[in-house]
Scaffold this motif. Sequence first.
Motif, PDB file in Angstrom:
ATOM      1  N   LYS B 107     -48.226 -66.843 -40.578  1.00 17.28           N
ATOM      2  CA  LYS B 107     -48.315 -67.096 -39.448  1.00 17.28           C
ATOM      3  C   LYS B 107     -47.665 -65.902 -38.459  1.00 17.28           C
ATOM      4  CE  LYS B 107     -48.025 -69.469 -35.673  1.00 17.28           C
ATOM      5  NZ  LYS B 107     -49.141 -69.918 -35.038  1.00 17.28           N
ATOM      6  N   ARG B 148     -53.110 -71.390 -36.243  1.00 13.55           N
ATOM      7  CA  ARG B 148     -52.990 -71.378 -38.197  1.00 13.55           C
ATOM      8  C   ARG B 148     -51.718 -71.806 -37.442  1.00 13.55           C
ATOM      9  NH1 ARG B 148     -58.048 -70.299 -37.493  1.00 13.55           N
ATOM     10  NH2 ARG B 148     -58.542 -69.777 -39.774  1.00 13.55           N
ATOM     11  N   LYS B 149     -50.696 -72.983 -38.842  1.00 15.71           N
ATOM     12  CA  LYS B 149     -49.594 -73.272 -38.418  1.00 15.71           C
ATOM     13  C   LYS B 149     -48.431 -72.081 -39.276  1.00 15.71           C
ATOM     14  CE  LYS B 149     -50.685 -78.364 -37.063  1.00 15.71           C
ATOM     15  NZ  LYS B 149     -50.888 -79.273 -38.135  1.00 15.71           N
ATOM     16  N   TYR B 180     -50.630 -75.251 -45.914  1.00 18.10           N
ATOM     17  CA  TYR B 180     -52.244 -75.046 -46.332  1.00 18.10           C
ATOM     18  C   TYR B 180     -52.388 -75.681 -48.026  1.00 18.10           C
ATOM     19  CZ  TYR B 180     -48.551 -71.671 -49.265  1.00 18.10           C
ATOM     20  OH  TYR B 180     -47.558 -71.650 -49.433  1.00 18.10           O
ATOM     21  N   TYR B 219     -56.636 -71.596 -45.701  1.00 19.91           N
ATOM     22  CA  TYR B 219     -56.244 -72.046 -45.168  1.00 19.91           C
ATOM     23  C   TYR B 219     -56.095 -70.920 -43.536  1.00 19.91           C
ATOM     24  CZ  TYR B 219     -52.690 -74.032 -41.404  1.00 19.91           C
ATOM     25  OH  TYR B 219     -52.281 -73.704 -39.989  1.00 19.91           O
ATOM     26  N   TYR B 220     -55.438 -69.978 -43.857  1.00 24.39           N
ATOM     27  CA  TYR B 220     -55.006 -68.427 -43.085  1.00 24.39           C
ATOM     28  C   TYR B 220     -56.132 -67.596 -42.425  1.00 24.39           C
ATOM     29  CZ  TYR B 220     -50.156 -69.896 -43.382  1.00 24.39           C
ATOM     30  OH  TYR B 220     -48.598 -70.660 -42.999  1.00 24.39           O
ATOM     31  N   ASP B 227     -62.883 -73.287 -35.660  1.00 27.85           N
ATOM     32  CA  ASP B 227     -62.351 -72.446 -35.314  1.00 27.85           C
ATOM     33  C   ASP B 227     -63.220 -71.294 -33.983  1.00 27.85           C
ATOM     34  OD1 ASP B 227     -60.704 -70.996 -36.773  1.00 27.85           O
ATOM     35  OD2 ASP B 227     -61.789 -70.942 -38.392  1.00 27.85           O
TER      36      ASP B 227
END
Lengths: 135, 294
Positions: B107, B148-149, B180, B219-220, B227
């Motif tokens: 992140k 993203r978290k 993720y 995920y990332y 998106d």
Amino acid sequence: MRFKFFIGHSLLASLLMISLTATGKDNLVVPKVDLSIKPLTCIVKQQGEQCQMIITAKWQAIHAIDACLYQGEKSLSCWQQQQNVVQKFNVSMHQDMQFSLKNSQGIVYAHKNININSISPKKYRRRLRAEWSLF
Amino acid sequence: MHLKYVVFLQKLFLLIILFTYSQQSFADCTNESSECSAIGQWHLSVALGAGVITNPLEGGENIPLVVVPYIHYYGEQFFIENNVIGYSFYQTENVILSAIGQLNREKSFFIDRKVSQLFIPNMSESTIARPGFTPQDEPINKNQINKRKWAVDGGIQLNWFLANNFDIEAQVLHDINNVYQGLNAHLGLHKLLTFKRLAHTRFKLSAGAKWQSKALTDYYYGLDESDNVDPKSFYQANSALNPYVSFNIQHKINHSWQAKLTVKKEFLDSNLTDSPLFDENNITSAFIGVVYAF
């Protein structure tokens, strides 16, 4: 011209004085002094803890002297024209410390070290991540 | 398995041989050092100097390192090393197994750089293009896409202390806050070098690799409808392996101060660098400065 002559002679005189003083100091005979301190070990529970205890300082010189007892840089007591001294002191310290008997010029007659020991000595373990692992 | 991974493993094996070939034995922990910590004591230090961690993402700003705080604490079993918290449940003289928790680094590459990037977790990431699914050549700026978290990883760490100042560190981690929903792993080899003539200077060489599961990289670094990018830029990531090497010198000046030089280079998987999100194919970290221990 006369001024320069005066300065020159003054400098020469000063150098001579310094030289004589230094020679005089070098020739000073430090009297033999027997110093004993009891106990020489302080026990604490954990290393790094403050140690507090009563010590007995005893010193004996060949002839009467002026002297001060120091704990590190701190003066604990001074005596004038004494030959035999026995005195108790309440001391506190957090690390090994030197106790020294000095004259008024700071010349050390004798010294002793008091060490700190812990009942449970400090334990270490291996580090499990590289230091500064942010890299 | 890809041929390049095989080549990498061969090189890794050669490194192990090189590292273990030495006459010195691993020093036991009898005092405070960069490898050993007094049990039950908190250690706080601050590094002051000049350094940077490069950001490989398109539009990503490099992370400046000027003032870097560092904290560590070791109990009989519990420990903290800056952003890592752990509990060693199995300890022998040479092998230690710990349950650990740490902040995932990924992140940090997506956030706007202010003052927040002082505690950076260990590094690794990757993506891979799906066969027959070539993304658009146009790079995608990280600031254009869905946020993203932060992930918090938990798992097992193995430390294996071998002879000759050589040790192996391995981790297998899973995100415990279900960000993720995948895995990542790390294998690192460290070699400490000391010389009699340089009694106050220590050199450390490290080499290793970081692996990330498809779930993490997708995920990332995957791109999809969420998106808001051109469908031609959609990207499905796959698992990745990123090797790295690092070099560290520290010189003790006195009880409180030491000088430090650290350089690390992480080589990103080629599949990763094909992603529209990526601009660079490596991450470089460097720092030179002094460290004050309180």
